[in-house]
Enzyme design. Structure first.
Site, short mmCIF file in Angstrom:
data_model
loop_
_atom_site.label_atom_id
_atom_site.label_comp_id
_atom_site.label_asym_id
_atom_site.label_seq_id
_atom_site.Cartn_x
_atom_site.Cartn_y
_atom_site.Cartn_z
N GLY A 82 -21.94 -0.50 10.60
CA GLY A 82 -23.41 -0.45 10.62
C GLY A 82 -23.97 0.89 11.04
N ASN A 103 -64.76 -4.50 8.22
CA ASN A 103 -63.96 -5.66 7.80
C ASN A 103 -63.57 -6.58 8.93
OD1 ASN A 103 -62.31 -3.63 8.85
ND2 ASN A 103 -60.52 -4.37 7.73
N ASN A 140 -24.02 8.47 16.59
CA ASN A 140 -23.74 8.05 17.96
C ASN A 140 -24.76 8.54 18.96
OD1 ASN A 140 -21.06 6.79 17.44
ND2 ASN A 140 -20.62 8.86 16.71
N GLY A 181 -21.22 -2.72 18.53
CA GLY A 181 -21.09 -1.67 19.56
C GLY A 181 -22.39 -1.39 20.28
N ARG A 198 -24.44 6.32 23.88
CA ARG A 198 -24.93 7.71 23.81
C ARG A 198 -26.33 7.82 23.19
NH1 ARG A 198 -20.23 10.35 20.68
NH2 ARG A 198 -21.63 12.13 20.57
N TYR A 203 -63.70 4.71 5.39
CA TYR A 203 -62.69 3.68 5.63
C TYR A 203 -62.94 2.54 4.66
CZ TYR A 203 -60.20 -0.27 7.49
OH TYR A 203 -59.37 -1.35 7.59
N LEU A 247 -19.68 -4.11 10.65
CA LEU A 247 -19.46 -4.09 12.09
C LEU A 247 -20.63 -3.41 12.79
CD1 LEU A 247 -15.64 -3.24 12.34
CD2 LEU A 247 -16.80 -5.38 11.71
N ASN A 288 -9.46 8.60 8.58
CA ASN A 288 -9.99 7.27 8.29
C ASN A 288 -11.50 7.22 8.49
OD1 ASN A 288 -10.30 4.47 8.01
ND2 ASN A 288 -9.82 4.10 10.18
C1 UD1 Z 1 -12.83 3.99 14.22
C2 UD1 Z 1 -11.41 3.91 13.62
C3 UD1 Z 1 -10.91 5.32 13.33
C4 UD1 Z 1 -11.87 6.01 12.40
C5 UD1 Z 1 -13.28 6.00 12.99
C6 UD1 Z 1 -14.27 6.53 11.99
C7 UD1 Z 1 -10.33 1.95 14.59
C8 UD1 Z 1 -9.38 1.45 15.60
N1 UD1 Z 1 -10.53 3.25 14.57
O1 UD1 Z 1 -12.71 4.64 15.47
O2 UD1 Z 1 -9.64 5.26 12.71
O3 UD1 Z 1 -11.46 7.35 12.16
O4 UD1 Z 1 -13.69 4.66 13.32
O5 UD1 Z 1 -15.53 6.64 12.58
O6 UD1 Z 1 -10.86 1.14 13.82
N2 UD1 Z 1 -17.27 -2.12 16.60
C9 UD1 Z 1 -17.58 -3.45 16.79
N3 UD1 Z 1 -16.85 -4.16 17.69
C10 UD1 Z 1 -15.83 -3.62 18.39
C11 UD1 Z 1 -15.52 -2.25 18.19
C12 UD1 Z 1 -16.26 -1.53 17.27
O7 UD1 Z 1 -18.51 -3.98 16.18
O8 UD1 Z 1 -15.22 -4.35 19.17
C13 UD1 Z 1 -18.07 -1.34 15.64
C14 UD1 Z 1 -18.84 -0.22 16.32
O9 UD1 Z 1 -20.14 -0.65 16.66
C15 UD1 Z 1 -18.87 0.84 15.24
C16 UD1 Z 1 -17.59 0.62 14.46
O10 UD1 Z 1 -17.18 -0.70 14.74
O11 UD1 Z 1 -19.94 0.67 14.34
C17 UD1 Z 1 -16.50 1.62 14.82
O12 UD1 Z 1 -16.19 1.49 16.17
P1 UD1 Z 1 -15.88 2.74 17.08
O13 UD1 Z 1 -15.61 2.27 18.45
O14 UD1 Z 1 -16.94 3.77 16.91
O15 UD1 Z 1 -14.53 3.25 16.41
P2 UD1 Z 1 -13.85 4.65 16.60
O16 UD1 Z 1 -13.17 4.70 17.90
O17 UD1 Z 1 -14.83 5.72 16.28
CA CA Z 2 -17.22 5.88 15.99
#
Ligand code: UD1
Ligand code: CA
Length: 451
Positions: free
Chosen positions: A104, A368, A226, A11, A15, A348, A8, A169
């Site tokens: 990611g 070169n 972040n 995002g 920040r 060089y 994933l 998690n």
């Molecule tokens: C998420 C978890 C949480 C966990 C935490 C760990 C969920 C609902 N929550 O929360 O339980 O403790 O990670 O860091 O899964 N992303 C996408 N598309 C989206 C949303 C997110 O690609 O629509 C990607 C973001 O870029 C990121 C990752 O998924 O890399 C996590 O998303 P983020 O919004 O940071 O999740 P948290 O709210 O931190």
């Molecule tokens: Ca996060």
């Protein structure tokens, strides 16, 4: 068993305050996304899907540059982690095997940890990676009964009792691919954030009579990035680990805290790496080589017994053979230095082939670049290049040949010849004295006029 990685990376990373998508910010010389992919690649992953959204083109290009077989799923609107995973479904249609979801922006999950999750999958339908949090903050909480994971509850949706749980998690989840997508279809967004939570699949799986558990890892592995401050912390964490691995593997470093490694630096045993050495990507240092202080190396190979620096710069395409020596203020690019060759001072050497035991004098330059194209210089075995020689490429100097100091070499030099290409010296008797007298009297007249 084959595994599909779903990474994933859609995002925005607000920040970071950056035009560059968050997952492309580098750690140890490579985008953080690549660290995540590389960790997952241990799982004989036959398929890799990166879910991209913000900066999708750049993210896709970076992923494909790393591994052309990577597929990109587009998530135009970021509606939550379950919605993100769902975007990978069409690409994995008909795929038979496990799916492992990674983030990611979480680059340090160890391959061994993912292998433990894979092991746990043999006895459970869904496996989540959890960690005991020092400060559980806003992480999702893992609600366990013994080894059984009953649900993941997001902080925003948790009551005080659930918020008191410290087992959290990480975001990494694994299940059979078809099972995962079927569970995700049942996820809705009736929660505090109005997002499709991937974490909801646990309760859904349990209600369907499937089993779920959590594997625990060290919190350091789950470090997410972040902000720029967290990026700097991640770099520091990477470097700390790389330095201790190098020491462990038999490298001497008098000041390891000043040495910077890239994600893929290979260092053989009995090497010495002095203070303030920086490695860019693509460097291999063989056994017994010595990298002296303040040197910068990238995309190069340094063989046994070679010495580099202090203050040397090796750029991509540099190949340094056994016992060769590159000294201070020398830059080498796309060049081969054969066994025992020496370039000791202020030179060089670019697009060049330097023969065995050749000696390149101080201040030598391979010219070169003609302003449009690059050309090669070839220097034979045991050749002696006099100090301050300009080698105007394309040009070659033969075996056992010499160039006179200060020469501008524009024609090939045959084996064993001495090339002299500079103006002949003429001495004018007493002329220096006369010039001094003339200049001093001119200055004296001028000073008098001014006062
Ligand atoms: C998420 C978890 C949480 C966990 C935490 C760990 C969920 C609902 N929550 O929360 O339980 O403790 O990670 O860091 O899964 N992303 C996408 N598309 C989206 C949303 C997110 O690609 O629509 C990607 C973001 O870029 C990121 C990752 O998924 O890399 C996590 O998303 P983020 O919004 O940071 O999740 P948290 O709210 O931190
Ligand atoms: Ca996060």
């Amino acid at each position: 068993m084959s595994t599909a990685l779903i990474i994933l990376a859609a995002g925005k990373g607000t920040r970071m305050k950056s035009d560059l998508p968050k997952v492309l910010h580098p750690i140890a010389g490579v985008p953080m996304l690549i660290h995540a992919i590389a960790a997952g690649s241990v799982l004989e992953s036959s398929r890799i899907v990166v879910v991209a959204g913000h900066g999708a083109k750049a993210v896709g290009d970076a992923a494909e540059a790393y591994q052309p077989a990577i597929q990109i799923a587009l998530q135009s609107d970021q509606l939550g982690t379950a919605h993100a995973v769902a975007q990978a479904a069409p690409l994995l249609e008909g795929f038979d095997g496990d799916a492992m979801v990674l983030y990611g922006d979480t680059p340090f999950i160890r391959p061994e940890t993912l292998a433990r999750m894979q092991e746990a999958r043999k006895t459970h339908d869904v496996v989540v990676l959890g960690f005991e949090a020092a400060d559980p903050g806003r992480y999702g909480r893992l609600v366990m009964t013994g080894d059984t994971l009953n649900a993941i509850v997001e902080f925003k949706d948790a009551d005080d009792e659930v918020r008191a749980i410290t087992f959290c998690n990480s975001g990494v989840i694994s299940a059979d691919s078809k099972t995962l997508f079927s569970l995700i279809e049942a996820v809705d967004n009736a929660n505090a954030s109005e997002e499709y939570y991937l974490t909801d699949i646990i309760a859904i799986a349990r209600a369907r009579g499937l089993t779920a558990t959590a594997v625990a890892c060290d919190q350091a592995e789950t470090m997410g990035i972040n902000s720029r401050a967290e990026l700097a912390l991640a770099e520091a964490a990477f470097q700390a680990r790389a330095r201790s691995e190098a020491l462990e593997n038999g490298t001497t470093m008098p000041a390891p805290e000043t040495v910077h490694f890239a994600h893929d630096t290979h260092v053989g045993r009995d090497t010495v790496i002095e203070q303030n050495v920086v490695f860019g990507p693509g460097v291999t240092i063989e056994t017994g080589a010595h990298i002296r202080a303040f040197s910068h190396l990238e995309g190069c190979h340094v063989s046994r017994g070679a010495t580099i620096g202090p203050y040397a710069r090796l750029r991509p395409g540099t190949e340094v053979a056994e016992d060769a020596r590159i000294g201070n203020f020398v830059e080498v690019k796309n060049a081969i230095l054969h066994e025992g060759a020496k370039v000791n001072h202020l030179s060089y050497v670019g697009d060049a082939d330097v023969g065995e035991a050749a000696n390149i004098g101080a201040g030598t330059i391979t010219c070169n670049y003609d302003g449009v194209m690059k050309h090669r210089t070839t220097i034979g075995a045991r050749a002696f290049i006099g100090s301050n020689t300009m080698l105007v490429a394309p040009v070659s100097v033969g075996n056992d040949a010499m160039t006179a100091t200060g020469s501008v070499i524009t024609k090939d030099v045959p084996d064993s010849d001495l090339a002299i290409a500079r103006a002949k010296q003429i001495n004018k008797p007493g002329l220096a004295r006369k010039l001094f007298d003339m200049l001093n009297s001119t200055k004296a007249k001028r000073d008098k006029g001014a006062s």
